[in-house]
Design an enzyme around this catalytic site. Structure first.
Site, PDB file in Angstrom:
ATOM      1  N   GLU A   1       0.853  -1.199   0.000  1.00  0.00           N
ATOM      2  CA  GLU A   1       0.000   0.000   0.000  1.00  0.00           C
ATOM      3  C   GLU A   1       0.876   1.232   0.000  1.00  0.00           C
TER       4      GLU A   1
ATOM      5  N   GLY B   1      -7.010   0.876   3.850  1.00  0.00           N
ATOM      6  CA  GLY B   1      -8.451   1.086   3.668  1.00  0.00           C
ATOM      7  C   GLY B   1      -8.822   1.745   2.348  1.00  0.00           C
TER       8      GLY B   1
ATOM      9  N   LEU C   1     -24.696  14.350  -5.469  1.00  0.00           N
ATOM     10  CA  LEU C   1     -25.892  14.471  -4.624  1.00  0.00           C
ATOM     11  C   LEU C   1     -25.545  14.314  -3.136  1.00  0.00           C
ATOM     12  N   GLU C   2     -24.621  13.396  -2.822  1.00  0.00           N
ATOM     13  CA  GLU C   2     -24.275  13.218  -1.399  1.00  0.00           C
ATOM     14  C   GLU C   2     -23.537  14.441  -0.855  1.00  0.00           C
TER      15      GLU C   2
ATOM     16  N   GLU D   1     -25.896  19.108 -14.635  1.00  0.00           N
ATOM     17  CA  GLU D   1     -25.823  17.728 -15.133  1.00  0.00           C
ATOM     18  C   GLU D   1     -25.987  17.719 -16.648  1.00  0.00           C
TER      19      GLU D   1
ATOM     20  N   GLY E   1     -17.462  11.377 -12.271  1.00  0.00           N
ATOM     21  CA  GLY E   1     -17.075   9.976 -12.378  1.00  0.00           C
ATOM     22  C   GLY E   1     -15.644   9.723 -11.934  1.00  0.00           C
TER      23      GLY E   1
ATOM     24  N   ALA F   1     -17.767  -0.265  -3.019  1.00  0.00           N
ATOM     25  CA  ALA F   1     -16.909  -0.930  -2.044  1.00  0.00           C
ATOM     26  C   ALA F   1     -17.320  -2.394  -1.841  1.00  0.00           C
TER      27      ALA F   1
ATOM     28  N   HIS G   1     -44.496  -5.030  13.037  1.00  0.00           N
ATOM     29  CA  HIS G   1     -45.256  -3.785  13.027  1.00  0.00           C
ATOM     30  C   HIS G   1     -44.962  -3.006  14.298  1.00  0.00           C
TER      31      HIS G   1
HETATM   32  P1  FAD Z   1      -9.553   1.668  -3.504  1.00  0.00           P
HETATM   33  O1  FAD Z   1     -10.415   1.788  -2.328  1.00  0.00           O
HETATM   34  O2  FAD Z   1      -9.448   2.832  -4.419  1.00  0.00           O
HETATM   35  O3  FAD Z   1      -8.120   1.271  -2.964  1.00  0.00           O
HETATM   36  C1  FAD Z   1      -7.011   1.163  -3.787  1.00  0.00           C
HETATM   37  C2  FAD Z   1      -5.767   1.310  -2.952  1.00  0.00           C
HETATM   38  O4  FAD Z   1      -4.654   0.945  -3.745  1.00  0.00           O
HETATM   39  C3  FAD Z   1      -5.493   2.745  -2.491  1.00  0.00           C
HETATM   40  O5  FAD Z   1      -5.270   2.758  -1.104  1.00  0.00           O
HETATM   41  C4  FAD Z   1      -4.237   3.161  -3.253  1.00  0.00           C
HETATM   42  O6  FAD Z   1      -3.399   4.007  -2.488  1.00  0.00           O
HETATM   43  C5  FAD Z   1      -3.567   1.806  -3.465  1.00  0.00           C
HETATM   44  N1  FAD Z   1      -2.681   1.764  -4.613  1.00  0.00           N
HETATM   45  C6  FAD Z   1      -2.944   2.143  -5.894  1.00  0.00           C
HETATM   46  N2  FAD Z   1      -1.879   1.885  -6.686  1.00  0.00           N
HETATM   47  C7  FAD Z   1      -0.932   1.327  -5.885  1.00  0.00           C
HETATM   48  C8  FAD Z   1       0.370   0.841  -6.131  1.00  0.00           C
HETATM   49  N3  FAD Z   1       0.909   0.833  -7.355  1.00  0.00           N
HETATM   50  N4  FAD Z   1       1.065   0.356  -5.081  1.00  0.00           N
HETATM   51  C9  FAD Z   1       0.534   0.336  -3.834  1.00  0.00           C
HETATM   52  N5  FAD Z   1      -0.701   0.774  -3.554  1.00  0.00           N
HETATM   53  C10 FAD Z   1      -1.432   1.261  -4.571  1.00  0.00           C
HETATM   54  N6  FAD Z   1     -18.758   2.961  -2.417  1.00  0.00           N
HETATM   55  C11 FAD Z   1     -19.738   2.376  -1.728  1.00  0.00           C
HETATM   56  O7  FAD Z   1     -19.987   1.185  -1.916  1.00  0.00           O
HETATM   57  N7  FAD Z   1     -20.469   3.063  -0.793  1.00  0.00           N
HETATM   58  C12 FAD Z   1     -20.246   4.371  -0.554  1.00  0.00           C
HETATM   59  O8  FAD Z   1     -20.914   4.963   0.288  1.00  0.00           O
HETATM   60  C13 FAD Z   1     -19.223   5.024  -1.277  1.00  0.00           C
HETATM   61  N8  FAD Z   1     -18.964   6.319  -1.056  1.00  0.00           N
HETATM   62  C14 FAD Z   1     -17.956   6.922  -1.754  1.00  0.00           C
HETATM   63  C15 FAD Z   1     -17.736   8.270  -1.536  1.00  0.00           C
HETATM   64  C16 FAD Z   1     -16.740   8.929  -2.225  1.00  0.00           C
HETATM   65  C17 FAD Z   1     -16.494  10.391  -1.975  1.00  0.00           C
HETATM   66  C18 FAD Z   1     -15.933   8.205  -3.150  1.00  0.00           C
HETATM   67  C19 FAD Z   1     -14.816   8.883  -3.880  1.00  0.00           C
HETATM   68  C20 FAD Z   1     -16.156   6.855  -3.378  1.00  0.00           C
HETATM   69  C21 FAD Z   1     -17.186   6.205  -2.687  1.00  0.00           C
HETATM   70  N9  FAD Z   1     -17.477   4.864  -2.901  1.00  0.00           N
HETATM   71  C22 FAD Z   1     -18.485   4.269  -2.217  1.00  0.00           C
HETATM   72  C23 FAD Z   1     -16.698   4.044  -3.849  1.00  0.00           C
HETATM   73  C24 FAD Z   1     -15.650   3.220  -3.084  1.00  0.00           C
HETATM   74  O9  FAD Z   1     -14.806   4.085  -2.376  1.00  0.00           O
HETATM   75  C25 FAD Z   1     -14.853   2.370  -4.054  1.00  0.00           C
HETATM   76  O10 FAD Z   1     -15.733   1.575  -4.832  1.00  0.00           O
HETATM   77  C26 FAD Z   1     -13.905   1.446  -3.311  1.00  0.00           C
HETATM   78  O11 FAD Z   1     -13.020   2.176  -2.501  1.00  0.00           O
HETATM   79  C27 FAD Z   1     -13.091   0.606  -4.305  1.00  0.00           C
HETATM   80  O12 FAD Z   1     -12.264  -0.268  -3.607  1.00  0.00           O
HETATM   81  P2  FAD Z   1     -10.922  -0.830  -4.236  1.00  0.00           P
HETATM   82  O13 FAD Z   1     -10.344  -1.736  -3.207  1.00  0.00           O
HETATM   83  O14 FAD Z   1     -11.151  -1.343  -5.595  1.00  0.00           O
HETATM   84  O15 FAD Z   1      -9.958   0.443  -4.423  1.00  0.00           O
HETATM   85  P1  NAI Z   2     -21.287   9.020 -11.245  1.00  0.00           P
HETATM   86  O1  NAI Z   2     -20.941   8.223 -12.417  1.00  0.00           O
HETATM   87  O2  NAI Z   2     -22.181   8.468 -10.198  1.00  0.00           O
HETATM   88  O3  NAI Z   2     -21.975  10.380 -11.716  1.00  0.00           O
HETATM   89  C1  NAI Z   2     -21.367  11.263 -12.606  1.00  0.00           C
HETATM   90  C2  NAI Z   2     -22.430  12.197 -13.163  1.00  0.00           C
HETATM   91  O4  NAI Z   2     -21.792  13.228 -13.867  1.00  0.00           O
HETATM   92  C3  NAI Z   2     -23.387  11.500 -14.111  1.00  0.00           C
HETATM   93  O5  NAI Z   2     -24.693  11.873 -13.794  1.00  0.00           O
HETATM   94  C4  NAI Z   2     -22.949  12.015 -15.470  1.00  0.00           C
HETATM   95  O6  NAI Z   2     -23.987  12.062 -16.416  1.00  0.00           O
HETATM   96  C5  NAI Z   2     -22.461  13.404 -15.104  1.00  0.00           C
HETATM   97  N1  NAI Z   2     -21.504  13.987 -16.033  1.00  0.00           N
HETATM   98  C6  NAI Z   2     -20.477  13.372 -16.671  1.00  0.00           C
HETATM   99  N2  NAI Z   2     -19.795  14.263 -17.410  1.00  0.00           N
HETATM  100  C7  NAI Z   2     -20.392  15.465 -17.213  1.00  0.00           C
HETATM  101  C8  NAI Z   2     -20.149  16.788 -17.689  1.00  0.00           C
HETATM  102  N3  NAI Z   2     -19.140  17.027 -18.523  1.00  0.00           N
HETATM  103  N4  NAI Z   2     -20.940  17.785 -17.282  1.00  0.00           N
HETATM  104  C9  NAI Z   2     -21.972  17.532 -16.418  1.00  0.00           C
HETATM  105  N5  NAI Z   2     -22.252  16.314 -15.949  1.00  0.00           N
HETATM  106  C10 NAI Z   2     -21.475  15.296 -16.338  1.00  0.00           C
HETATM  107  O7  NAI Z   2     -19.880   9.495 -10.644  1.00  0.00           O
HETATM  108  P2  NAI Z   2     -19.511  10.173  -9.262  1.00  0.00           P
HETATM  109  O8  NAI Z   2     -20.702  10.789  -8.628  1.00  0.00           O
HETATM  110  O9  NAI Z   2     -18.330  11.028  -9.555  1.00  0.00           O
HETATM  111  O10 NAI Z   2     -19.060   8.946  -8.387  1.00  0.00           O
HETATM  112  C11 NAI Z   2     -17.952   8.117  -8.808  1.00  0.00           C
HETATM  113  C12 NAI Z   2     -18.127   6.713  -8.352  1.00  0.00           C
HETATM  114  O11 NAI Z   2     -18.030   6.615  -6.962  1.00  0.00           O
HETATM  115  C13 NAI Z   2     -19.465   6.153  -8.776  1.00  0.00           C
HETATM  116  O12 NAI Z   2     -19.234   5.137  -9.713  1.00  0.00           O
HETATM  117  C14 NAI Z   2     -20.068   5.585  -7.549  1.00  0.00           C
HETATM  118  O13 NAI Z   2     -20.358   4.239  -7.742  1.00  0.00           O
HETATM  119  C15 NAI Z   2     -19.004   5.733  -6.463  1.00  0.00           C
HETATM  120  N6  NAI Z   2     -19.648   6.310  -5.286  1.00  0.00           N
HETATM  121  C16 NAI Z   2     -20.568   5.567  -4.625  1.00  0.00           C
HETATM  122  C17 NAI Z   2     -21.247   6.078  -3.553  1.00  0.00           C
HETATM  123  C18 NAI Z   2     -22.282   5.249  -2.891  1.00  0.00           C
HETATM  124  O14 NAI Z   2     -22.326   4.058  -3.146  1.00  0.00           O
HETATM  125  N7  NAI Z   2     -23.106   5.810  -2.020  1.00  0.00           N
HETATM  126  C19 NAI Z   2     -20.994   7.430  -3.055  1.00  0.00           C
HETATM  127  C20 NAI Z   2     -20.043   8.136  -3.850  1.00  0.00           C
HETATM  128  C21 NAI Z   2     -19.391   7.574  -4.904  1.00  0.00           C
END
Ligand code: FAD
Ligand code: NAI
Length: 466
Positions: free
Chosen positions: A33, A39, A187-188, A204, A273, A321, A445
Site C-alpha cells: 500500500e 483502507g 448528490l451526497e 448535469e 465519475g 466498495a 409492526h
Molecule cells: P480503492 O479503495 O481505491 O483502494 C485502492 C488502494 O490501492 C489505495 O489505497 C491506493 O493508495 C492503493 N494503490 C494504488 N496503486 C498502488 C500501487 N501501485 N502500489 C501500492 N498501492 C497502490 N462505495 C460504496 O460502496 N459506498 C459508498 O458509500 C461510497 N462512497 C464513496 C464516496 C466517495 C467520496 C468516493 C470517492 C467513493 C465512494 N465509494 C463508495 C466508492 C468506493 O470508495 C470504491 O468503490 C472502493 O473504494 C473501491 O475499492 P478498491 O479496493 O477497488 O480500491
Molecule cells: P457518477 O458516475 O455516479 O456520476 C457522474 C455524473 O456526472 C453522471 O450523472 C454524469 O452524467 C455526469 N456527467 C459526466 N460528465 C459530465 C459533464 N461534462 N458535465 C456535467 N455532468 C457530467 O460518478 P460520481 O458521482 O463522480 O461517483 C464516482 C463513483 O463513486 C461512482 O461510480 C459511484 O459508484 C461511487 N460512489 C458511490 C457512492 C455510494 O455508493 N453511495 C458514493 C459516492 C461515490
C-alpha cells in the site's frame, strides 16, 4: 527475497478483504500500500468520511428544522465545522486502524510503498524514501482502485475547484457551491454542504439525475432534493471554469444548444465519475491487457497473464466498495481451490441522501429495453404507520417481478432508511425469491419495512393499506 503465496497490491475494500480471506484459508499473504494508512479510497476519502459528514449534517439540519413538529423547541443550532471535521477524522482513524489490527491478527505482512509488477510472480515495492525491495509471489492480485476522472478544460486545484477529496475537507461552508455531475458524489456531498448552509446548484449533462437508477425514483428524488434547496440544471454542459481571487465562474450552456450563461461560485465540485487507477503499476511491461483503463479479467478474476488477478474499481462493474469486497473474497477462495463467485445481478446500490435512494436488480427501463414482461407493485411511505410517527413519509417502495414466473427482478426504494431496507430485496433475490414469497413473509409492526411487504402485495393488487 521475501516470498509469499499471495501479494495484494492496494489495501482498499477489495484488497484488504481479499488479503484477510486468503490468510483465513492458510495462505502466506502480503499487502502493498502506498498510502500512509490502509483502507483505500473508501475508508480514507470515500464512503466512510462522506457518511460521517452526511450523518452529522443531517442531524444539524434536523435540529434546525425537524424538531419543532415533535414538540421539541431548541434554539437555532450553531455549526462548529471544526468539531464536525474532527468527528469525520476520528471515524476515519478508527476504521483505518481497524484494518491495521485485522492485518496483524491474520498475520498479513504489510509493505509500505508503490507496487510495480515486474512479471508474473514478481512485485517491486518502492518506499517513500526511494528504497526498493522485490517480492516473490505465487499469485498477485491487483486492487489499485480508482481516482477522480478529470473534466477536460477544468483544473482541479483542491482549493476552489475540488474533487470529492477536497469537498470532504472544506475549511468553511461555501456561500455558493456549484456541483458538476448529478451522480452519487454530487448528490451526497451537495447535500452535506446544502444542509450546512451553502447555496447549491448541480449542473448535469443528461436530462435526469442518477443515470442507471430507476427513472421514477430518480425523478421523485430530484423533487425532494429540490425542496431542500438544491437547484438542478439538467441537460446542461459546462464549457469552462475560470478561477480568481474571489472564487470561480462556471460557464454553462444547454446541451441542445442555446444561450450560454455563467454561475458564480465560491467552490466548484467536479463529480463526473472516476477512472480505474493503474499508474506506475507496470502493466504494459508485464503484458497485462487493459481496455479504457480497466484491467481485463475473465470470470475467475484472472488477467491474461497467468498468476495475475484483478478486482474492485480497477475492473469492470460498478465502482462500489461492497462489490470489490465480494470480489476479494471470491478470488481468495478461487486461489485456495474453492468455487468463489460474485452474483453481479444482485449488487445493491445506495445513495445516502435524505431520503436515501436504494436499488437492487433491474430497473423498469432496463427490463423494457430487454423486452422482458414484468409486473410492478408500489407502496408509498405516506401509508406506513411508522413513517407517519417518525414524520418520514417521503418516498415509496417499488418491487418489480417477472410477469410469468413472479421471480423478483428488482427492488427500488426511496425513503428514510432505504439503505438498510434494500437488503430484504438482496436476500430474496439471492435465493431467487418471488414477490409472493416476500408478500407472505411476516414483517414486524410498526416498521418502515412493512412498506416493502406491502409493495410485494401490490404486485398482485392486494396491498392492505392503500
Ligand atoms: P480503492 O479503495 O481505491 O483502494 C485502492 C488502494 O490501492 C489505495 O489505497 C491506493 O493508495 C492503493 N494503490 C494504488 N496503486 C498502488 C500501487 N501501485 N502500489 C501500492 N498501492 C497502490 N462505495 C460504496 O460502496 N459506498 C459508498 O458509500 C461510497 N462512497 C464513496 C464516496 C466517495 C467520496 C468516493 C470517492 C467513493 C465512494 N465509494 C463508495 C466508492 C468506493 O470508495 C470504491 O468503490 C472502493 O473504494 C473501491 O475499492 P478498491 O479496493 O477497488 O480500491
Ligand atoms: P457518477 O458516475 O455516479 O456520476 C457522474 C455524473 O456526472 C453522471 O450523472 C454524469 O452524467 C455526469 N456527467 C459526466 N460528465 C459530465 C459533464 N461534462 N458535465 C456535467 N455532468 C457530467 O460518478 P460520481 O458521482 O463522480 O461517483 C464516482 C463513483 O463513486 C461512482 O461510480 C459511484 O459508484 C461511487 N460512489 C458511490 C457512492 C455510494 O455508493 N453511495 C458514493 C459516492 C461515490
Amino acid at each position: 527475497m521475501p516470498s509469499h503465496d499471495l501479494v495484494v497490491i492496494g489495501s482498499g475494500p477489495g484488497g484488504y478483504v481479499c488479503a484477510i480471506r486468503a490468510a483465513q484459508l492458510g495462505m502466506n499473504v502480503a499487502v502493498v500500500e502506498k498510502r500512509a494508512t490502509y483502507g483505500g479510497t473508501c475508508l480514507n476519502v470515500g464512503c466512510i468520511p462522506s457518511k460521517a459528514l452526511l450523518h452529522a449534517s443531517e442531524l444539524f439540519d434536523e435540529a434546525g428544522h425537524g424538531f419543532k413538529a415533535f414538540g421539541i423547541e431548541v434554539p437555532a443550532p450553531v455549526l462548529n465545522l471544526g468539531q464536525m471535521m474532527k468527528h469525520k477524522q476520528e471515524t476515519v482513524d478508527a476504521n483505518v486502524q481497524g484494518v491495521a489490527f485485522l492485518f496483524k491478527k491474520n498475520k498479513i505482512t504489510p509493505y509500505r510503498g508503490t507496487g510495480k509488477i515486474l512479471a508474473a510472480g514478481k512485485v517491486e515495492v518502492t518506499a517513500e524514501d526511494g528504497s526498493v525491495e522485490t517480492l516473490e509471489a505465487k499469485s498477485i492480485v491487483i486492487a489499485t482502485g480508482s481516482d477522480v476522472a478529470q473534466l477536460p478544460g477544468v483544473t482541479i486545484d483542491e482549493k476552489t475547484v475540488v474533487s470529492s477529496t477536497g469537498a470532504l475537507e472544506l475549511a468553511a461552508v461555501p456561500k455558493k457551491l456549484v456541483v458538476i455531475g448529478a451522480g452519487v458524489i454530487g448528490l451526497e456531498l451537495g447535500s452535506v454542504w446544502r444542509r450546512l448552509g451553502a447555496e447549491v446548484t448541480v449542473v448535469e449533462f443528461l436530462d435526469r439525475i442518477l443515470p442507471g437508477m430507476d427513472l421514477e425514483v430518480a425523478k421523485q428524488a430530484q423533487r425532494l432534493l429540490g425542496r431542500q434547496g438544491i437547484a438542478f440544471k439538467l441537460a446542461t454542459k459546462v464549457t469552462g471554469v475560470e478561477t480568481g481571487a474571489s472564487g470561480a465562474v462556471v460557464s454553462v450552456e444547454p446541451v441542445a444548444g442555446g444561450d450560454s450563461e455563467t454561475i458564480a461560485a465560491d467552490i466548484v465540485l467536479v463529480a463526473t465519475g472516476r477512472r480505474p487507477y493503474t499508474d506506475g503499476l507496470g502493466l504494459e511491461e508485464a503484458g497485462v491487457v487493459t481496455e479504457r483503463g480497466r484491467v481485463i479479467i475473465d470470470e475467475h478474476f484472472a488477467t491474461n497473464v497467468p498468476g495475475i488477478y484483478a478486482i474492485g474499481d480497477v475492473v469492470r462493474g460498478p465502482m462500489l466498495a461492497h462489490k470489490g469486497e465480494d470480489e476479494g473474497i471470491a478470488v481468495a477462495e478461487i486461489l485456495a481451490g474453492q468455487h468463489g463467485h460474485v452474483n453481479y445481478d444482485v449488487i445493491p446500490a445506495v445513495v445516502y441522501t435524505y431520503p436515501e435512494i436504494a436499488s437492487v436488480g433491474k430497473t423498469e427501463e432496463e427490463l423494457k429495453s430487454a423486452g422482458i414482461a414484468y409486473k410492478v407493485g408500489k407502496f408509498p411511505f405516506t401509508a406506513n404507520g411508522r413513517a407517519r410517527a417518525n414524520r418520514t413519509t417521503e418516498g415509496f417502495v417499488k418491487v418489480i417481478a417477472d410477469a410469468t414466473t413472479d421471480r423478483v427482478l428488482g427492488v427500488h426504494i426511496l425513503g428514510a432508511g432505504a439503505g438498510e431496507m434494500i437488503h430484504e430485496g438482496v436476500v430474496l433475490m439471492e435465493f431467487t425469491g418471488s414477490s409472493e414469497d416476500l408478500a407472505r413473509s411476516c414483517h414486524a409492526h410498526p416498521t418502515m419495512s412493512e412498506a416493502v411487504k406491502e409493495a410485494a402485495l401490490a404486485v398482485e393488487g392486494r396491498a392492505i393499506h392503500i
